[in-house]
Design a protein around this motif. Structure first.
Motif, PDB file in Angstrom:
ATOM      1  N   VAL A  86       0.781  -1.129  -0.137  1.00 34.33           N
ATOM      2  CA  VAL A  86       0.076  -0.158   0.055  1.00 34.33           C
ATOM      3  C   VAL A  86       0.755   1.107  -0.029  1.00 34.33           C
ATOM      4  CG1 VAL A  86      -1.535   1.340   1.355  1.00 34.33           C
ATOM      5  CG2 VAL A  86      -1.966  -1.402   1.258  1.00 34.33           C
ATOM      6  N   ALA A  87       0.754   2.054  -0.994  1.00 31.93           N
ATOM      7  CA  ALA A  87       1.799   3.198  -1.313  1.00 31.93           C
ATOM      8  C   ALA A  87       1.065   4.231  -2.042  1.00 31.93           C
ATOM      9  CB  ALA A  87       3.056   2.844  -1.596  1.00 31.93           C
ATOM     10  N   GLY A  88       1.411   5.688  -1.826  1.00 29.85           N
ATOM     11  CA  GLY A  88       0.900   6.555  -2.722  1.00 29.85           C
ATOM     12  C   GLY A  88      -0.521   6.930  -2.697  1.00 29.85           C
ATOM     13  N   ASP A  89      -0.851   7.130  -3.893  1.00 26.19           N
ATOM     14  CA  ASP A  89      -2.151   7.740  -3.992  1.00 26.19           C
ATOM     15  C   ASP A  89      -3.372   6.207  -4.017  1.00 26.19           C
ATOM     16  OD1 ASP A  89      -1.943  10.204  -4.097  1.00 26.19           O
ATOM     17  OD2 ASP A  89      -1.397  10.237  -6.182  1.00 26.19           O
ATOM     18  N   VAL A  90      -4.098   6.081  -3.107  1.00 23.68           N
ATOM     19  CA  VAL A  90      -5.025   4.900  -3.055  1.00 23.68           C
ATOM     20  C   VAL A  90      -6.345   5.073  -2.899  1.00 23.68           C
ATOM     21  CG1 VAL A  90      -3.169   3.490  -2.025  1.00 23.68           C
ATOM     22  CG2 VAL A  90      -4.710   4.661  -0.610  1.00 23.68           C
ATOM     23  N   ARG A  91      -7.248   4.343  -3.383  1.00 21.07           N
ATOM     24  CA  ARG A  91      -8.810   4.487  -3.202  1.00 21.07           C
ATOM     25  C   ARG A  91      -9.162   3.311  -2.332  1.00 21.07           C
ATOM     26  NH1 ARG A  91     -12.544   1.571  -6.280  1.00 21.07           N
ATOM     27  NH2 ARG A  91     -10.941   0.889  -7.606  1.00 21.07           N
ATOM     28  N   ASP A 114      -3.173   0.878 -10.102  1.00 23.03           N
ATOM     29  CA  ASP A 114      -3.315  -0.461 -11.223  1.00 23.03           C
ATOM     30  C   ASP A 114      -4.426  -1.382 -11.100  1.00 23.03           C
ATOM     31  OD1 ASP A 114      -2.819  -2.069  -8.951  1.00 23.03           O
ATOM     32  OD2 ASP A 114      -0.839  -2.709  -9.867  1.00 23.03           O
ATOM     33  N   GLY A 115      -5.327  -1.275  -9.917  1.00 29.38           N
ATOM     34  CA  GLY A 115      -6.374  -1.890  -9.710  1.00 29.38           C
ATOM     35  C   GLY A 115      -6.399  -3.033  -8.930  1.00 29.38           C
ATOM     36  N   SER A 116      -5.074  -3.401  -8.464  1.00 31.73           N
ATOM     37  CA  SER A 116      -5.147  -4.299  -7.526  1.00 31.73           C
ATOM     38  C   SER A 116      -5.379  -4.002  -6.081  1.00 31.73           C
ATOM     39  CB  SER A 116      -3.315  -4.896  -7.306  1.00 31.73           C
ATOM     40  OG  SER A 116      -2.734  -3.803  -6.932  1.00 31.73           O
ATOM     41  N   VAL A 117      -5.878  -4.835  -5.379  1.00 28.77           N
ATOM     42  CA  VAL A 117      -6.396  -4.947  -3.921  1.00 28.77           C
ATOM     43  C   VAL A 117      -5.163  -4.953  -2.966  1.00 28.77           C
ATOM     44  CG1 VAL A 117      -8.032  -5.615  -2.262  1.00 28.77           C
ATOM     45  CG2 VAL A 117      -8.834  -5.407  -4.583  1.00 28.77           C
ATOM     46  N   SER A 118      -4.890  -4.483  -2.087  1.00 26.58           N
ATOM     47  CA  SER A 118      -3.608  -4.255  -1.379  1.00 26.58           C
ATOM     48  C   SER A 118      -3.861  -4.717   0.077  1.00 26.58           C
ATOM     49  CB  SER A 118      -2.734  -3.315  -1.518  1.00 26.58           C
ATOM     50  OG  SER A 118      -3.618  -2.027  -1.336  1.00 26.58           O
ATOM     51  N   ALA A 119      -5.326  -4.476   0.588  1.00 22.69           N
ATOM     52  CA  ALA A 119      -5.460  -4.723   1.855  1.00 22.69           C
ATOM     53  C   ALA A 119      -7.272  -4.875   1.825  1.00 22.69           C
ATOM     54  CB  ALA A 119      -5.079  -3.635   2.506  1.00 22.69           C
ATOM     55  N   THR A 120      -7.722  -5.787   2.683  1.00 27.34           N
ATOM     56  CA  THR A 120      -9.149  -5.648   2.913  1.00 27.34           C
ATOM     57  C   THR A 120      -9.664  -6.049   4.103  1.00 27.34           C
ATOM     58  OG1 THR A 120     -11.090  -6.908   1.823  1.00 27.34           O
ATOM     59  CG2 THR A 120      -9.511  -8.261   2.388  1.00 27.34           C
ATOM     60  N   GLY A 121     -10.621  -5.042   4.709  1.00 25.34           N
ATOM     61  CA  GLY A 121     -10.924  -5.194   6.068  1.00 25.34           C
ATOM     62  C   GLY A 121     -12.711  -5.571   6.229  1.00 25.34           C
ATOM     63  N   ILE A 122     -12.808  -6.204   7.259  1.00 30.24           N
ATOM     64  CA  ILE A 122     -14.230  -6.605   7.555  1.00 30.24           C
ATOM     65  C   ILE A 122     -14.310  -5.947   8.793  1.00 30.24           C
ATOM     66  CG2 ILE A 122     -16.154  -8.222   7.774  1.00 30.24           C
ATOM     67  CD1 ILE A 122     -14.976  -9.762   5.638  1.00 30.24           C
TER      68      ILE A 122
END
Length: 166
Positions: A86-91, A114-122
């Motif tokens: 996870v780095a820089g500008d993220v959505r 680039d569209g890749s998911v780098s972290a997910t949370g619930i």
């Protein structure tokens, strides 16, 4: 190269709404990175902030539930998976998975350019309720802990290695 440290609250205040529902945008600078990725706690905090923002948005869209939302309820459970850097500008995309009268569950994804998911949370938020159980008085729990000066140090080999530049 790490920049000048900024408080976490400043990073979280820098989050802005995206152009799609449930999206927020953030910039994670080098001051929040260890190597090529952001510290895990920072990534988790970004996910949580996005979940709370999604709860606020849902509350505004659903006026009859104005008093019941993850925005006001305590966090009851959090699970974050760190999938990549996870780095820089993220959505950060947040969506409600399920909402009820006493619980709300939300999912967040940190998405790189680039569209890749780098972290997910619930995240699960819930209202308080009465219980016969009292977890504050657990038998066998210590009444107090020794001060840090009297505590055993973590073996250096087990401690994380941080890179700092002056």
């Amino acid at each position: 190269m790490a920049g000048r440290p900024i408080p976490l609250v400043a990073l979280l205040r820098g989050i802005r709404r995206g152009d799609r529902p449930g999206d927020v945008l953030a910039h994670v600078g080098p001051e929040w990175m260890q190597g090529r990725t952001t510290y895990g706690g920072c990534s988790a905090a970004l996910c949580l902030q996005a979940a709370r923002q999604a709860a606020r948005d849902a509350q505004q869209d659903d006026g009859h539930r104005a008093s019941a939302s993850a925005e006001k309820w305590p966090l009851r459970s959090a699970q974050v998976a760190f999938l990549g850097p996870v780095a820089g500008d993220v959505r950060i995309n947040a969506a409600a998975l399920r909402s009820g009268k006493s619980m709300q569950h939300l999912r967040t994804d940190i998405v790189n350019p680039d569209g890749s998911v780098s972290a997910t949370g619930i995240f699960s938020f819930g209202s308080s309720r009465k219980s016969q159980l009292n977890f504050l008085e657990i038998p066998g729990a210590p009444d107090s802990l020794p001060p840090p000066t009297e505590s055993q140090a973590l073996p250096r080999a087990m401690a994380p290695q941080f890179e700092f530049e002056n």
